[in-house]
Design a protein around this motif. Structure first.
Motif, PDB file in Angstrom:
ATOM      1  N   MET A   1       0.857  -1.165   0.000  1.00 29.10           N
ATOM      2  CA  MET A   1       0.000   0.000   0.000  1.00 29.10           C
ATOM      3  C   MET A   1       0.903   1.227   0.000  1.00 29.10           C
ATOM      4  SD  MET A   1      -3.443   1.045   1.721  1.00 29.10           S
ATOM      5  CE  MET A   1      -4.137   0.377   0.291  1.00 29.10           C
ATOM      6  N   ASP A   2       0.710   2.078  -0.981  1.00 27.41           N
ATOM      7  CA  ASP A   2       1.576   3.254  -1.093  1.00 27.41           C
ATOM      8  C   ASP A   2       1.010   4.459  -0.327  1.00 27.41           C
ATOM      9  OD1 ASP A   2      -0.483   4.167  -2.695  1.00 27.41           O
ATOM     10  OD2 ASP A   2       0.638   4.041  -4.560  1.00 27.41           O
ATOM     11  N   ASP A   3       1.831   5.490  -0.237  1.00 25.90           N
ATOM     12  CA  ASP A   3       1.457   6.685   0.528  1.00 25.90           C
ATOM     13  C   ASP A   3       0.262   7.421  -0.065  1.00 25.90           C
ATOM     14  OD1 ASP A   3       3.454   6.224   2.361  1.00 25.90           O
ATOM     15  OD2 ASP A   3       4.908   7.545   1.382  1.00 25.90           O
ATOM     16  N   LYS A   4       0.129   7.377  -1.394  1.00 26.40           N
ATOM     17  CA  LYS A   4      -1.008   8.047  -2.031  1.00 26.40           C
ATOM     18  C   LYS A   4      -2.329   7.428  -1.592  1.00 26.40           C
ATOM     19  CE  LYS A   4       0.416   9.644  -6.528  1.00 26.40           C
ATOM     20  NZ  LYS A   4       0.472   9.275  -7.940  1.00 26.40           N
ATOM     21  N   LYS A   5      -2.364   6.109  -1.539  1.00 24.85           N
ATOM     22  CA  LYS A   5      -3.597   5.421  -1.137  1.00 24.85           C
ATOM     23  C   LYS A   5      -3.906   5.657   0.338  1.00 24.85           C
ATOM     24  CE  LYS A   5      -3.602   1.874  -4.673  1.00 24.85           C
ATOM     25  NZ  LYS A   5      -3.588   0.441  -4.965  1.00 24.85           N
ATOM     26  N   LEU A   6      -2.869   5.660   1.179  1.00 29.93           N
ATOM     27  CA  LEU A   6      -3.087   5.948   2.598  1.00 29.93           C
ATOM     28  C   LEU A   6      -3.613   7.376   2.790  1.00 29.93           C
ATOM     29  CD1 LEU A   6       0.043   4.288   4.232  1.00 29.93           C
ATOM     30  CD2 LEU A   6      -2.319   3.535   4.363  1.00 29.93           C
ATOM     31  N   ALA A   7      -3.054   8.304   2.032  1.00 36.58           N
ATOM     32  CA  ALA A   7      -3.524   9.689   2.114  1.00 36.58           C
ATOM     33  C   ALA A   7      -4.976   9.787   1.668  1.00 36.58           C
ATOM     34  CB  ALA A   7      -2.633  10.593   1.268  1.00 36.58           C
ATOM     35  N   ARG A   8      -5.338   9.029   0.634  1.00 36.43           N
ATOM     36  CA  ARG A   8      -6.725   9.057   0.145  1.00 36.43           C
ATOM     37  C   ARG A   8      -7.674   8.451   1.184  1.00 36.43           C
ATOM     38  NH1 ARG A   8     -10.528  11.764  -2.370  1.00 36.43           N
ATOM     39  NH2 ARG A   8     -11.986  10.419  -3.465  1.00 36.43           N
ATOM     40  N   ILE A   9      -7.268   7.394   1.850  1.00 37.97           N
ATOM     41  CA  ILE A   9      -8.092   6.807   2.919  1.00 37.97           C
ATOM     42  C   ILE A   9      -8.351   7.854   3.999  1.00 37.97           C
ATOM     43  CG2 ILE A   9      -8.072   5.165   4.845  1.00 37.97           C
ATOM     44  CD1 ILE A   9      -6.596   3.213   2.994  1.00 37.97           C
ATOM     45  N   ASN A  10      -7.309   8.550   4.409  1.00 38.67           N
ATOM     46  CA  ASN A  10      -7.444   9.574   5.440  1.00 38.67           C
ATOM     47  C   ASN A  10      -8.301  10.744   4.966  1.00 38.67           C
ATOM     48  OD1 ASN A  10      -5.937   8.184   7.361  1.00 38.67           O
ATOM     49  ND2 ASN A  10      -4.019   8.971   6.533  1.00 38.67           N
ATOM     50  N   GLU A  11      -8.128  11.126   3.709  1.00 34.92           N
ATOM     51  CA  GLU A  11      -8.926  12.210   3.141  1.00 34.92           C
ATOM     52  C   GLU A  11     -10.415  11.851   3.136  1.00 34.92           C
ATOM     53  OE1 GLU A  11      -9.528  14.129  -1.285  1.00 34.92           O
ATOM     54  OE2 GLU A  11      -7.544  13.387  -0.747  1.00 34.92           O
ATOM     55  N   LEU A  12     -10.727  10.637   2.723  1.00 38.63           N
ATOM     56  CA  LEU A  12     -12.121  10.197   2.711  1.00 38.63           C
ATOM     57  C   LEU A  12     -12.692  10.096   4.121  1.00 38.63           C
ATOM     58  CD1 LEU A  12     -11.951   7.512  -0.113  1.00 38.63           C
ATOM     59  CD2 LEU A  12     -13.145   9.709  -0.207  1.00 38.63           C
ATOM     60  N   ALA A  13     -11.886   9.684   5.073  1.00 36.17           N
ATOM     61  CA  ALA A  13     -12.351   9.593   6.457  1.00 36.17           C
ATOM     62  C   ALA A  13     -12.684  10.975   7.006  1.00 36.17           C
ATOM     63  CB  ALA A  13     -11.297   8.915   7.327  1.00 36.17           C
ATOM     64  N   ARG A  14     -11.830  11.944   6.728  1.00 35.72           N
ATOM     65  CA  ARG A  14     -12.097  13.323   7.174  1.00 35.72           C
ATOM     66  C   ARG A  14     -13.345  13.887   6.508  1.00 35.72           C
ATOM     67  NH1 ARG A  14      -6.503  13.442   7.002  1.00 35.72           N
ATOM     68  NH2 ARG A  14      -6.455  14.258   4.893  1.00 35.72           N
ATOM     69  N   LYS A  15     -13.481  13.636   5.216  1.00 28.51           N
ATOM     70  CA  LYS A  15     -14.642  14.144   4.490  1.00 28.51           C
ATOM     71  C   LYS A  15     -15.922  13.483   4.994  1.00 28.51           C
ATOM     72  CE  LYS A  15     -16.646  14.988   0.004  1.00 28.51           C
ATOM     73  NZ  LYS A  15     -16.688  14.670  -1.400  1.00 28.51           N
ATOM     74  N   SER A  16     -15.837  12.200   5.307  1.00 30.97           N
ATOM     75  CA  SER A  16     -17.002  11.479   5.817  1.00 30.97           C
ATOM     76  C   SER A  16     -17.508  12.094   7.117  1.00 30.97           C
ATOM     77  CB  SER A  16     -16.643  10.009   6.034  1.00 30.97           C
ATOM     78  OG  SER A  16     -17.708   9.316   6.630  1.00 30.97           O
ATOM     79  N   LYS A  17     -16.583  12.442   7.988  1.00 36.77           N
ATOM     80  CA  LYS A  17     -16.960  13.055   9.269  1.00 36.77           C
ATOM     81  C   LYS A  17     -17.481  14.470   9.075  1.00 36.77           C
ATOM     82  CE  LYS A  17     -13.707  10.415  12.034  1.00 36.77           C
ATOM     83  NZ  LYS A  17     -12.502  10.456  12.855  1.00 36.77           N
ATOM     84  N   ALA A  18     -16.893  15.210   8.150  1.00 34.32           N
ATOM     85  CA  ALA A  18     -17.226  16.621   7.978  1.00 34.32           C
ATOM     86  C   ALA A  18     -18.535  16.834   7.219  1.00 34.32           C
ATOM     87  CB  ALA A  18     -16.085  17.339   7.259  1.00 34.32           C
ATOM     88  N   GLU A  19     -18.677  16.184   6.077  1.00 34.87           N
ATOM     89  CA  GLU A  19     -19.821  16.490   5.223  1.00 34.87           C
ATOM     90  C   GLU A  19     -20.514  15.271   4.634  1.00 34.87           C
ATOM     91  OE1 GLU A  19     -17.936  17.773   1.088  1.00 34.87           O
ATOM     92  OE2 GLU A  19     -16.859  18.660   2.779  1.00 34.87           O
ATOM     93  N   GLY A  20     -19.954  14.110   4.795  1.00 37.42           N
ATOM     94  CA  GLY A  20     -20.544  12.905   4.216  1.00 37.42           C
ATOM     95  C   GLY A  20     -19.919  12.580   2.869  1.00 37.42           C
ATOM     96  N   LEU A  21     -20.149  11.369   2.423  1.00 33.17           N
ATOM     97  CA  LEU A  21     -19.566  10.887   1.173  1.00 33.17           C
ATOM     98  C   LEU A  21     -20.659  10.560   0.167  1.00 33.17           C
ATOM     99  CD1 LEU A  21     -16.924   8.367   2.586  1.00 33.17           C
ATOM    100  CD2 LEU A  21     -16.513  10.705   1.837  1.00 33.17           C
ATOM    101  N   THR A  22     -20.291  10.669  -1.106  1.00 34.73           N
ATOM    102  CA  THR A  22     -21.193  10.211  -2.155  1.00 34.73           C
ATOM    103  C   THR A  22     -21.115   8.691  -2.208  1.00 34.73           C
ATOM    104  OG1 THR A  22     -19.514  10.264  -3.878  1.00 34.73           O
ATOM    105  CG2 THR A  22     -20.752  12.308  -3.501  1.00 34.73           C
ATOM    106  N   GLU A  23     -22.014   8.096  -2.937  1.00 40.72           N
ATOM    107  CA  GLU A  23     -22.017   6.629  -3.053  1.00 40.72           C
ATOM    108  C   GLU A  23     -20.712   6.123  -3.673  1.00 40.72           C
ATOM    109  OE1 GLU A  23     -23.006   2.942  -2.337  1.00 40.72           O
ATOM    110  OE2 GLU A  23     -24.239   4.628  -1.689  1.00 40.72           O
ATOM    111  N   SER A  24     -20.211   6.811  -4.695  1.00 46.62           N
ATOM    112  CA  SER A  24     -18.960   6.371  -5.328  1.00 46.62           C
ATOM    113  C   SER A  24     -17.778   6.527  -4.372  1.00 46.62           C
ATOM    114  CB  SER A  24     -18.704   7.141  -6.622  1.00 46.62           C
ATOM    115  OG  SER A  24     -18.532   8.518  -6.364  1.00 46.62           O
ATOM    116  N   GLU A  25     -17.793   7.566  -3.545  1.00 44.42           N
ATOM    117  CA  GLU A  25     -16.728   7.744  -2.568  1.00 44.42           C
ATOM    118  C   GLU A  25     -16.802   6.684  -1.475  1.00 44.42           C
ATOM    119  OE1 GLU A  25     -15.894  12.551  -2.755  1.00 44.42           O
ATOM    120  OE2 GLU A  25     -17.596  11.815  -1.565  1.00 44.42           O
TER     121      GLU A  25
END
Length: 72
Positions: A1-25
């Motif tokens: 697992m590379d750093d880009k994917k880990l950063a994306r996991i963290n980005e999605l987690a923050r977005k999920s808490k802040a505003e929610g995710l779309t179905e594709s996200e």
């Protein structure tokens, strides 16, 4: 697992808490999490398969050969 994917996991987690995710996200997040868990398990299995134990009689026994590398 590379750093880009880990950063994306963290980005999605923050977005999920802040505003929610779309179905594709949510789908992307689930796939990335599954990949991350698989990587962690493979790493742990590799470490456990390389453990050597010294028995009371002085013989060194590799626990990976005895228990781990049976295709689990």
């Amino acid at each position: 697992m590379d750093d880009k994917k880990l950063a994306r996991i963290n980005e999605l987690a923050r977005k999920s808490k802040a505003e929610g995710l779309t179905e594709s996200e949510r789908q992307e997040q689930a796939e990335l999490r599954a990949e991350y868990i698989a990587a962690v398990r493979a790493n742990l299995r590799g470490q456990l398969n390389n453990i050597d134990v010294v028995n009371k009689d002085g013989k060194i026994e590799n626990l990976g050969e005895k228990y781990g590398k049976k295709g689990h």
